[in-house]
Design a protein around this motif. Structure first.
Motif, PDB file in Angstrom:
ATOM      1  N   ASN A 169     -18.203  -9.681 -15.558  1.00  0.00           N
ATOM      2  CA  ASN A 169     -18.270  -8.306 -16.076  1.00  0.00           C
ATOM      3  C   ASN A 169     -18.106  -8.219 -17.587  1.00  0.00           C
ATOM      4  OD1 ASN A 169     -18.334  -7.342 -13.304  1.00  0.00           O
ATOM      5  ND2 ASN A 169     -16.140  -7.762 -13.257  1.00  0.00           N
ATOM      6  N   GLU A 218     -24.015  -3.333 -18.966  1.00  0.00           N
ATOM      7  CA  GLU A 218     -25.211  -3.139 -18.149  1.00  0.00           C
ATOM      8  C   GLU A 218     -26.433  -2.791 -18.987  1.00  0.00           C
ATOM      9  OE1 GLU A 218     -25.579  -3.731 -14.939  1.00  0.00           O
ATOM     10  OE2 GLU A 218     -23.500  -4.386 -14.790  1.00  0.00           O
ATOM     11  N   HIS A 252     -28.863 -10.604 -12.423  1.00  0.00           N
ATOM     12  CA  HIS A 252     -29.923  -9.594 -12.400  1.00  0.00           C
ATOM     13  C   HIS A 252     -31.098 -10.244 -11.669  1.00  0.00           C
ATOM     14  CE1 HIS A 252     -33.176  -6.924 -13.643  1.00  0.00           C
ATOM     15  NE2 HIS A 252     -32.252  -6.036 -13.944  1.00  0.00           N
TER      16      HIS A 252
END
Length: 553
Positions: A221, A225, A249
């Motif tokens: 994380n 994004e 992804h």
């Protein structure tokens, strides 16, 4: 409150407390008694007792890996300190904060022909961010060194060494402090918010049709994004990640070796990037490293606040910021470039995926089949710790659920403390933690199980192929007594009695049916830590893996 009588011990303990160093791993001894008494007597510190110093250091490494905060190690004088070195080096190359506090004899007693009077000052000098060689008498000069060591461990992300000489008597205590310590602040010189000449690099980017982003060991994380989406949508960019990248992804390539191993020279040349951008820690894949060293990019930019290794002998720019800061400033300056770079790689990925599935469907029970079944079985939102050598390489070949966090000691890539690190991480993160290891790495670090803090839901998946299977895959393997004894280290040992001695649940699997059955039971048992030992065919594993790469074309 009880304090050690020795003022120097008081200084170390009080400065640690003032700077928030509250996780302390202590190995038993006499010379470190003033420190042990002081840390354990203060409820502000969380203290752990680990007898084996090598295991203790990797246990501390696992905690620091998860919390991103310095963990202090405390040991007695003599060879105890030297046992910290493997973890110390791993912390240096993995940029993990550790503070080693070693008790020592007074300087006048070093090298006098007495017990535990070895030279401890600067013993980690090749891998230490700072060496605080303290004087026996508490002083502002000592306080400065202690402050500096702790600050550098935190802000420069690595290990430091504080060596503290104590004279007997060692066990005396007092009820009040006799020292007034100095606590310094730290000016973080790495807090950069701007990037110089960024527009000129954007121009280079906008004039290039082949850009590769290669991500090494990376915290989960970490990348926002918006950046992930922007990179995924650029047809002139391919993003290559590894299991330890913790970056996912659908457009990213997460099985590097599967993709590029069968490439011809012409395909490698066509795949050569004009710009290579890297961030994160060490890269596992030997094949991608060999490719980029032979087919060098025109530009290699590395993004890291602290270090830039020239892994591919092609480094042209080090951006001393974190990746989010870089991309937030850089991407708005970039333009859409017409390219088939991503499209060509996607076509290869589709072909390889079909070949990969066909091959796994037909192979016999082996290391490769075990990794397929084990990784598919991992609980969502769990944490996976992986040992080095064969284990991490097999794991690179199997897709893993994006909710699972993955860690491996890739700083030095040693097998010596993987189990201890995994246990430390399990203590710190409170998640369901599964550790996958091979038999040699497990046996090498078996003292890791000599630990009273192992969570009940901690699980070890031990793949026992009877030796160091990695050496059968590497060039030079021949079935000879020399190879079997001195390279592979053949053995007939199992974990059964170790499991019983240390209070682990123990189960075995030796074929696909028993593996699937035991995995179901393995995850549902949480009353005590567990070991599932899986026995695979020593003489078939390397053949099955090597044939895999041949059948990907």
């Amino acid at each position: 409150m009880i304090y050690p009588k020795i003022p120097l011990a008081q200084s170390i303990i009080q400065i640690c407390l003032a700077k928030g160093i509250t996780t302390i791993i202590i190995s038993p001894g006499s010379r470190n008694a003033p420190l042990t008494i002081g840390f354990v007597s203060n409820p502000a510190f969380q203290c752990y007792s680990i007898a084996d110093e090598r295991a203790a250091a990797f246990f501390a490494l696992g905690i620091a890996q998860q919390t991103l905060q310095p963990v202090a190690l405390v040991c007695t004088s003599g060879s105890a300190l030297l046992n910290y070195y493997p973890a110390f080096a791993e912390a240096f190359y993995s940029q993990i904060p550790l503070i080693v506090i070693s008790a020592d004899r007074p300087q006048s007693k070093i090298d006098i022909g007495d017990g535990q009077t070895i030279r401890q000052e600067n013993v980690f000098i090749n891998h230490s961010l700072y060496n605080a060689n303290l004087n026996e008498v508490a002083s502002k000069a000592n306080d400065f060194k202690i402050n500096e060591a702790i600050d550098l461990a935190l802000h420069k992300k690595g290990p430091v060494h504080i060596n503290a000489p104590f004279e007997e008597p060692l066990y005396e205590t007092v009820s009040e402090l006799s020292v007034d310590v100095m606590v310094n602040g730290f000016a973080n010189l790495n807090a950069l918010s701007t990037i110089e000449n960024i527009s000129e690099f954007a121009t280079i980017w906008n004039n290039s049709t082949k850009k590769m982003i290669l991500v090494g060991v990376n915290e989960p994380n970490l990348i926002n994004e918006k950046t992930i989406a922007a990179l995924a949508q650029d047809e002139s960019v391919v993003v290559m990640t590894e299991t330890t990248s913790n970056l996912y992804h659908p457009a990213f390539t997460n099985n590097i070796d599967t993709i590029i191993t069968p490439f011809t020279n012409e395909e490698f040349e066509d795949f050569r990037p004009e710009i290579l951008v890297t961030f994160g820690g060490m890269i596992v894949s030997k094949r991608i490293k060999a490719f980029l060293r032979k087919y060098k990019p025109k530009h290699h930019w590395h993004i890291d606040t602290l270090r830039a290794y020239d892994t591919f002998n092609a480094l042209t720019k080090h951006f001393e910021v974190n990746p989010n800061t870089f991309f937030e400033a850089f991407l708005p300056l970039t333009e859409v470039v017409k390219s088939d770079y991503f499209e060509k790689l996607e076509a290869v990925k589709l072909l390889r995926k079909q070949k990969h599935e066909n091959y796994l469907a037909k192979i016999q029970f082996s290391d490769f089949k075990v990794f397929e079944k084990v990784i598919q079985s991992l609980p969502k939102n769990s944490q996976l710790q992986i040992s080095n050598s064969s284990a991490i390489r097999y794991a690179q070949l199997i897709a893993i659920d994006s909710s699972i966090e993955v860690y491996c000691n890739r700083g030095t890539s040693g097998i010596d403390g993987s189990t201890s690190t995994a246990i430390g991480a399990a203590v710190a993160n409170k998640k369901q933690t599964i550790f996958i290891t091979g038999d040699i790495g497990f046996l090498y670090d078996s003292n890791a199980l000599w630990n009273n803090y192992i969570p009940k839901n901690f699980k070890i998946i031990l793949i026992n192929n009877g030796g160091g299977g990695i050496f059968r895959i590497l060039p030079g393997h021949e079935e000879t007594p020399v190879f079997n004894t001195f390279f592979e280290t053949s053995h007939g040992l199992t974990a059964e009695h170790l499991a019983k001695m240390y209070g682990f649940e123990y189960s075995i699997a030796n074929d696909e049916t028993s593996l699937v059955r035991e995995l179901d039971a393995f995850y549902s048992q949480n009353e005590k830590p567990s070991i599932l030992e899986i026995f695979t065919p020593t003489l078939d594993n390397d053949r099955i893996l090597l044939q895999y790469f041949k059948e990907l074309v």
